[in-house]
Design an enzyme around this catalytic site. Sequence first.
Site, PDB file in Angstrom:
ATOM      1  N   SER A 121       0.818  -1.211   0.000  1.00 61.21           N
ATOM      2  CA  SER A 121       0.000   0.000   0.000  1.00 61.21           C
ATOM      3  C   SER A 121       0.847   1.255   0.000  1.00 61.21           C
ATOM      4  O   SER A 121       0.352   2.345  -0.277  1.00 61.21           O
ATOM      5  CB  SER A 121      -0.850   0.052   1.269  1.00 61.21           C
ATOM      6  OG  SER A 121      -1.483  -1.149   1.500  1.00 61.21           O
ATOM      7  N   HIS A 142      -1.012  -2.667  -7.040  1.00 62.16           N
ATOM      8  CA  HIS A 142      -1.750  -2.299  -5.832  1.00 62.16           C
ATOM      9  C   HIS A 142      -3.245  -2.384  -6.116  1.00 62.16           C
ATOM     10  O   HIS A 142      -3.812  -1.505  -6.785  1.00 62.16           O
ATOM     11  CB  HIS A 142      -1.328  -0.884  -5.408  1.00 62.16           C
ATOM     12  CG  HIS A 142      -1.950  -0.418  -4.146  1.00 62.16           C
ATOM     13  ND1 HIS A 142      -2.178   0.901  -3.871  1.00 62.16           N
ATOM     14  CD2 HIS A 142      -2.396  -1.099  -3.061  1.00 62.16           C
ATOM     15  CE1 HIS A 142      -2.735   1.010  -2.683  1.00 62.16           C
ATOM     16  NE2 HIS A 142      -2.879  -0.191  -2.173  1.00 62.16           N
ATOM     17  N   GLU A 154      -3.339   0.080  -9.138  1.00 64.10           N
ATOM     18  CA  GLU A 154      -2.277   1.086  -9.247  1.00 64.10           C
ATOM     19  C   GLU A 154      -0.991   0.323  -9.592  1.00 64.10           C
ATOM     20  O   GLU A 154      -0.601  -0.600  -8.872  1.00 64.10           O
ATOM     21  CB  GLU A 154      -2.150   1.784  -7.878  1.00 64.10           C
ATOM     22  CG  GLU A 154      -1.667   3.201  -7.928  1.00 64.10           C
ATOM     23  CD  GLU A 154      -1.699   3.861  -6.531  1.00 64.10           C
ATOM     24  OE1 GLU A 154      -1.761   3.148  -5.501  1.00 64.10           O
ATOM     25  OE2 GLU A 154      -1.646   5.099  -6.487  1.00 64.10           O
ATOM     26  N   ASN A 192      -2.943   6.061  -1.514  1.00 65.55           N
ATOM     27  CA  ASN A 192      -2.901   6.216  -0.059  1.00 65.55           C
ATOM     28  C   ASN A 192      -2.331   7.556   0.397  1.00 65.55           C
ATOM     29  O   ASN A 192      -2.579   7.979   1.522  1.00 65.55           O
ATOM     30  CB  ASN A 192      -2.160   5.046   0.574  1.00 65.55           C
ATOM     31  CG  ASN A 192      -3.070   3.840   0.650  1.00 65.55           C
ATOM     32  OD1 ASN A 192      -4.229   3.961   1.039  1.00 65.55           O
ATOM     33  ND2 ASN A 192      -2.582   2.683   0.231  1.00 65.55           N
TER      34      ASN A 192
HETATM   35  N1  3HC Z   1     -17.233  -9.710  -3.337  1.00 65.70           N
HETATM   36  C1  3HC Z   1     -18.160  -9.634  -4.296  1.00 65.70           C
HETATM   37  N2  3HC Z   1     -19.111  -8.669  -4.351  1.00 65.70           N
HETATM   38  C2  3HC Z   1     -19.118  -7.763  -3.359  1.00 65.70           C
HETATM   39  C3  3HC Z   1     -18.179  -7.784  -2.301  1.00 65.70           C
HETATM   40  C4  3HC Z   1     -17.203  -8.808  -2.315  1.00 65.70           C
HETATM   41  N3  3HC Z   1     -16.249  -8.922  -1.399  1.00 65.70           N
HETATM   42  N4  3HC Z   1     -18.435  -6.734  -1.469  1.00 65.70           N
HETATM   43  C5  3HC Z   1     -19.490  -6.086  -1.990  1.00 65.70           C
HETATM   44  N5  3HC Z   1     -19.910  -6.698  -3.122  1.00 65.70           N
HETATM   45  C6  3HC Z   1     -21.012  -6.298  -3.994  1.00 65.70           C
HETATM   46  C7  3HC Z   1     -22.351  -6.594  -3.359  1.00 65.70           C
HETATM   47  O1  3HC Z   1     -22.783  -7.886  -3.675  1.00 65.70           O
HETATM   48  C8  3HC Z   1     -23.240  -5.547  -3.965  1.00 65.70           C
HETATM   49  O2  3HC Z   1     -23.696  -5.946  -5.224  1.00 65.70           O
HETATM   50  P1  3HC Z   1     -25.121  -5.367  -5.781  1.00 65.70           P
HETATM   51  O3  3HC Z   1     -24.978  -3.867  -5.835  1.00 65.70           O
HETATM   52  O4  3HC Z   1     -25.243  -5.982  -7.126  1.00 65.70           O
HETATM   53  O5  3HC Z   1     -26.112  -5.851  -4.784  1.00 65.70           O
HETATM   54  C9  3HC Z   1     -22.287  -4.362  -4.210  1.00 65.70           C
HETATM   55  O6  3HC Z   1     -20.955  -4.885  -4.179  1.00 65.70           O
HETATM   56  C10 3HC Z   1     -22.479  -3.327  -3.148  1.00 65.70           C
HETATM   57  O7  3HC Z   1     -22.296  -3.937  -1.868  1.00 65.70           O
HETATM   58  P2  3HC Z   1     -23.208  -3.679  -0.585  1.00 65.70           P
HETATM   59  O8  3HC Z   1     -24.605  -3.389  -1.011  1.00 65.70           O
HETATM   60  O9  3HC Z   1     -22.969  -4.793   0.373  1.00 65.70           O
HETATM   61  O10 3HC Z   1     -22.578  -2.424   0.132  1.00 65.70           O
HETATM   62  P3  3HC Z   1     -22.169  -1.018  -0.476  1.00 65.70           P
HETATM   63  O11 3HC Z   1     -23.192  -0.476  -1.402  1.00 65.70           O
HETATM   64  O12 3HC Z   1     -21.697  -0.192   0.660  1.00 65.70           O
HETATM   65  O13 3HC Z   1     -20.906  -1.353  -1.377  1.00 65.70           O
HETATM   66  C11 3HC Z   1     -18.554  -1.237  -1.402  1.00 65.70           C
HETATM   67  C12 3HC Z   1     -19.773  -1.952  -0.848  1.00 65.70           C
HETATM   68  C13 3HC Z   1     -18.413  -1.547  -2.900  1.00 65.70           C
HETATM   69  C14 3HC Z   1     -17.355  -1.812  -0.662  1.00 65.70           C
HETATM   70  C15 3HC Z   1     -18.711   0.299  -1.203  1.00 65.70           C
HETATM   71  O14 3HC Z   1     -19.014   0.539   0.145  1.00 65.70           O
HETATM   72  C16 3HC Z   1     -17.465   1.065  -1.550  1.00 65.70           C
HETATM   73  O15 3HC Z   1     -17.162   1.297  -2.706  1.00 65.70           O
HETATM   74  N6  3HC Z   1     -16.704   1.476  -0.520  1.00 65.70           N
HETATM   75  C17 3HC Z   1     -15.444   2.156  -0.689  1.00 65.70           C
HETATM   76  C18 3HC Z   1     -14.386   1.151  -0.988  1.00 65.70           C
HETATM   77  C19 3HC Z   1     -13.030   1.779  -1.137  1.00 65.70           C
HETATM   78  O16 3HC Z   1     -12.832   2.980  -1.061  1.00 65.70           O
HETATM   79  N7  3HC Z   1     -12.011   0.918  -1.330  1.00 65.70           N
HETATM   80  C20 3HC Z   1     -10.646   1.335  -1.424  1.00 65.70           C
HETATM   81  C21 3HC Z   1     -10.016   1.227  -0.077  1.00 65.70           C
HETATM   82  S1  3HC Z   1      -8.338   1.748  -0.103  1.00 65.70           S
HETATM   83  C22 3HC Z   1      -7.486   0.385  -0.517  1.00 65.70           C
HETATM   84  O17 3HC Z   1      -7.992  -0.703  -0.668  1.00 65.70           O
HETATM   85  C23 3HC Z   1      -6.020   0.574  -0.652  1.00 65.70           C
HETATM   86  C24 3HC Z   1      -5.265  -0.082   0.467  1.00 65.70           C
HETATM   87  O18 3HC Z   1      -3.891   0.038   0.189  1.00 65.70           O
HETATM   88  C25 3HC Z   1      -5.548   0.515   1.824  1.00 65.70           C
END
Ligand code: 3HC
Length: 287
Positions: A121, A142, A154, A192
């Site tokens: 990250s 990433h 990334e 990040n």
């Molecule tokens: N596998 C498969 N599908 C998944 C899943 C998983 N692990 N998690 C969520 N989904 C799907 C759900 O089935 C749902 O599908 P649908 O819309 O067809 O019903 C869809 O994604 C939306 O999920 P939820 O309804 O459960 O919940 P949300 O609407 O809150 O969506 C989320 C979940 C996509 C995670 C959304 O909250 C989001 O985009 N959050 C921000 C994520 C983000 O910013 N990630 C980057 C983090 S930083 C990083 O990773 C870098 C590292 O270095 C720190």
Amino acid sequence: MAKIQKVGVLGAGTMGNGIAQVFAQAGTPVSVVDTFPGALEKAKATIEKSVRKVAEKAGKSPDEEARAVLGRIAFGAETGAFEGCDLVVEAIVEDLPAKVAAFRAIDAVAPAGAILASNTSSISITRIAAATKRPASVVGMHFMNPVPVMKLVEIIRGQLTSDETAAAVVEASKAVGKIPVEASDFPGFVSNRVLMPMINEAIFCLHEGVAKAEAIDEVMKLGMNHPIGPLALADLIGNDVCLAILEVLQRDLGDDKYRPCPLLRRMVAAGLLGRKTGRGFFDYAKR
Ligand code: 3HC
């Protein structure tokens, strides 16, 4: 460079699972290696649940898809499983000495022409690459959490990463349905360096009593159209991971504007790591 035929993933945590899943879903055989007791069983269950969700959404049979995808993934505890891989992606703990040891081990077993990628990250790809005898073939890939859903990969070139290596991982990312974006080897890259100060500032708002956790997240969801608030996002990423990234940003950019909030340190010390431990800024056991 020829198409990637077999992928290795070191580390069966949240990110490693997701990375293995997306390659296997795209039809590529994958070897997942983790030495932590119980990690592989948990990984299988997590991947199966996620594959089922993806299959349902695509109108495919969840049973058939889970069988096919899991059938392409071999789980094991020995890095010898990487012997036949063209690409090995490391997704272990965010700690330089641990990554250096991991890359030495992978370098010793992976074929001479294989690409070694890190899902780090924030840690320098150049420093990780220096632990190997093939720095030109070491690169950052990433992925974002949750990997099966998020489009971005990334791509980070270290000082000695070759054009051929970078081009190969760009193609490999596209082949699994992701959108690669290139960044240079600076601490935290783009994602990040921009994201973590926002999360840290949200934690400072909570620490200083500016607003309650729910209110801070509501402001960012309703006011800025973020899908989830920064505190819920910290819980999704893992508060220990957020702390490790902020420490790298502060130390390696030499700027105290990245100093981790004392509340974040206290939460990590207390084991309140977020979703993976059932409690962080929010309580997941009750949800
Ligand atoms: N596998 C498969 N599908 C998944 C899943 C998983 N692990 N998690 C969520 N989904 C799907 C759900 O089935 C749902 O599908 P649908 O819309 O067809 O019903 C869809 O994604 C939306 O999920 P939820 O309804 O459960 O919940 P949300 O609407 O809150 O969506 C989320 C979940 C996509 C995670 C959304 O909250 C989001 O985009 N959050 C921000 C994520 C983000 O910013 N990630 C980057 C983090 S930083 C990083 O990773 C870098 C590292 O270095 C720190």
